[in-house]
Enzyme design. Structure first.
Site, PDB file in Angstrom:
ATOM      1  N   GLY A   5       0.791  -1.214   0.000  1.00 32.71           N
ATOM      2  CA  GLY A   5       0.000   0.000   0.000  1.00 32.71           C
ATOM      3  C   GLY A   5       0.826   1.268   0.000  1.00 32.71           C
ATOM      4  CB  SER A  20       4.004 -11.466  -3.874  1.00 31.17           C
ATOM      5  OG  SER A  20       3.481 -12.423  -2.997  1.00 31.17           O
ATOM      6  N   GLY A  39       0.917  -2.664  -6.884  1.00 32.30           N
ATOM      7  CA  GLY A  39       1.989  -1.681  -6.851  1.00 32.30           C
ATOM      8  C   GLY A  39       2.828  -1.659  -8.109  1.00 32.30           C
ATOM      9  CG  ASP A  47      -3.987  -7.753  -1.103  1.00 31.40           C
ATOM     10  OD1 ASP A  47      -4.238  -8.967  -1.069  1.00 31.40           O
ATOM     11  OD2 ASP A  47      -2.920  -7.264  -0.701  1.00 31.40           O
ATOM     12  CB  SER A  59      -1.923 -14.347   0.862  1.00 31.74           C
ATOM     13  OG  SER A  59      -0.755 -14.145   0.110  1.00 31.74           O
TER      14      SER A  59
END
Length: 507
Positions: free
Chosen positions: A169, A195, A200, A257, A265
């Site tokens: 974020g 990841s 982003g 998300d 996750s």
């Protein structure tokens, strides 16, 4: 029905049927068939596409991923029959109607995602239903455990195993490139699986790929970690929590998300690598995923609770999220900035302080530093050059050039300076708008694309001073970013006139 195989290099677990054969089998586009090779006894379910011209009646086009299971040859004869819808679709529909997943239902869904039983549209429905109706803590635990159980796990003989994660974020959050080598330099193990970017302009795996390959098997990750103390790799290549990376694939186009899925996750990957101690970074502020500290504390408690259920000790840090970390956004620019700090640079302070603070929490949790002394211990590992040496070892063992320096990494050749329209102070930096511009410029796929911010919030500027620079590897991408940037207004200078609207009477 017996059909002759035609192999098709299409990256989808499906088959192509002639519309005549599809009608005879009573199947339509999106239905399922069972394909059986009687010679080998192998069978596989597949989604159906139909055509009236690409193949002839009596022929079945078998897509590449499906043939990885069937292993049939061109011209082979297979038996094809219609197949029932999987039970997991009923579970997803239940969630769409506001219900709760049970443990067994979650296992059904996750297994069908991993085995490619569910179609892309059906996985999207699952992601969307979970996003809209949410997952409670029991559902999050079920999803976490099922995600781990359907993939590979690491088993270390030496403990504790440390891991960290930032929920994202905030643009430019390159802290893993400092934290991982600091932790490893202390003598702890940190098998950092990361990841690629979802919403982003560069995930940690995208950044590390500038320095070294990031795709390794679970066995290789464990061996490399045991040898040098840490790695920074892409989780999607390891078969660790494989369902998670498939879910992320379908979150990506929607730029969502989902909270419950996000917690599962993160924690699934930590659990799967055998982590004992986990530090979670939760950026807080406008234009982040978490708007205020109260919501951040709530999320922290949820992470801690899931950690307790899984036998992991979790601590969370609420961090300032209203401004980017450091001054750069985009793979090459961010990596250059992080390497410069490892090499001895003391700026940017936001990057240094955040990295040392989170590293310090981990060192205190692991007993490598006394309570309240973790920051100083981390700072000493950085100042002494031990973290840089450890980063070079990590780069080398992953197949990169350990002698690389910050100055060797350059941005894209096309650039545009956005300048202050008048004297004043920068009073607004819109994180989401900055990320949008970086992505339009080509980040993260074009490693040289991104932004360099020259004047952050609170900085006094004079008319004509550069506020930020857009970099791109392709001229047309730069032009597109400039065009959109004029409407987004990602940076606001106090007193700036946004738009002049004249009276129509006098135009």
């Amino acid at each position: 029905m017996k059909l002759t195989v035609k192999l098709l290099d299409i990256a989808n677990r499906g088959v192509l049927l002639h519309s005549t054969d599809a009608r005879n089998m009573r199947v339509r586009d999106g239905d399922r068939v069972l394909v059986a090779d009687e010679a080998t006894g192998k069978t596989a379910q597949a989604h159906v596409d139909t055509t009236g011209s690409l193949i002839e009646p009596g022929v079945i086009g078998v897509y590449r991923p499906l043939n990885a299971t069937l292993a049939v040859d061109e011209g082979a004869v297979v038996v094809v029959r219609s197949a029932e819808r999987p039970a997991s679709l009923r579970h997803i529909k239940k969630k769409m109607d506001g219900g709760r997943f049970t443990k067994d239902e979650t296992v059904d869904i996750v297994r069908d995602i991993v085995d490619d039983i569910l179609s892309p549209g059906e996985i999207t429905a699952y992601v969307t239903a979970s996003y809209i109706n949410g997952l409670d803590m029991d559902e999050v635990e079920y999803l976490t455990r099922a995600t781990v159980e359907t993939g590979e796990r690491l088993h270390f003989t030496r403990h504790p195993i440390v891991d960290k994660h930032s929920i994202g974020g905030v643009p430019g959050n390159k802290i893993t490139l400092l934290i991982a080598p600091i932790i490893a330099a202390s003598g702890l193990l940190i098998p950092k699986t990361s990841s690629r970017a979802i919403t982003g302009a560069g995930g940690t795996a995208d950044l590390m790929e500038v320095l070294a390959p990031v795709s390794f098997t679970a066995t290789e990750v464990q061996q490399m970690t045991e040898k040098v103390g840490g790695v920074i790799v892409w989780g999607g290549a390891t078969n660790i929590a494989p369902a998670d990376d498939k879910i992320i694939t379908y979150e990506y186009p929607l730029r969502i998300d989902a909270r419950g899925q996000m917690i599962a996750s993160v924690m699934a990957k930590k659990f799967a690598v055998g982590a004992d101690l986990v530090v979670i970074d939760i950026p807080v502020g406008r234009n982040t995923k978490i708007p205020d500290p109260q919501e951040g504390r709530k999320l922290a408690r949820e992470f801690i609770e899931i950690g307790e259920r899984l036998g992991m000790r979790v601590e969370c840090a609420l961090s300032y999220g209203e401004s980017l970390v450091g001054h750069t956004i985009g793979p090459n620019l961010e990596v250059r900035e992080a390497l410069a700090v490892l090499e001895g640079a003391t700026e940017p302070s936001s990057l240094v302080q955040k990295s040392l603070s989170l590293s310090g929490i981990a060192l205190e949790m692991a007993g490598k530093a006394a309570q309240g002394q973790g920051y100083q211990a981390a700072a000493e590992l950085l100042r002494s050059g031990k973290a840089l040496e450890k980063m070079r070892q990590i780069i080398e063992i992953q197949g990169g050039d350990p002698t690389v320096k910050a100055e060797d990494i350059v941005p894209g050749e096309y650039r545009f300076d956005v300048r202050a329209p008048q004297d004043g102070y920068v009073i607004e930096l819109n994180n989401s708008a900055l990320v949008t511009l970086a992505r339009l410029a080509g980040s993260p796929y074009d490693h040289g694309a991104g932004l360099e911010i020259h004047a952050k919030k609170g900085t006094r500027v004079k008319k004509g001073d550069p506020i930020f620079t857009i970099y791109a590897e392709r001229e047309w991408r730069l032009e597109r970013a400039i065009e959109v940037g004029r409407t987004l207004m990602p940076v606001v200078v106090e007193g700036m006139v946004l738009e002049r609207i004249p009276s129509e009477r006098w135009v």
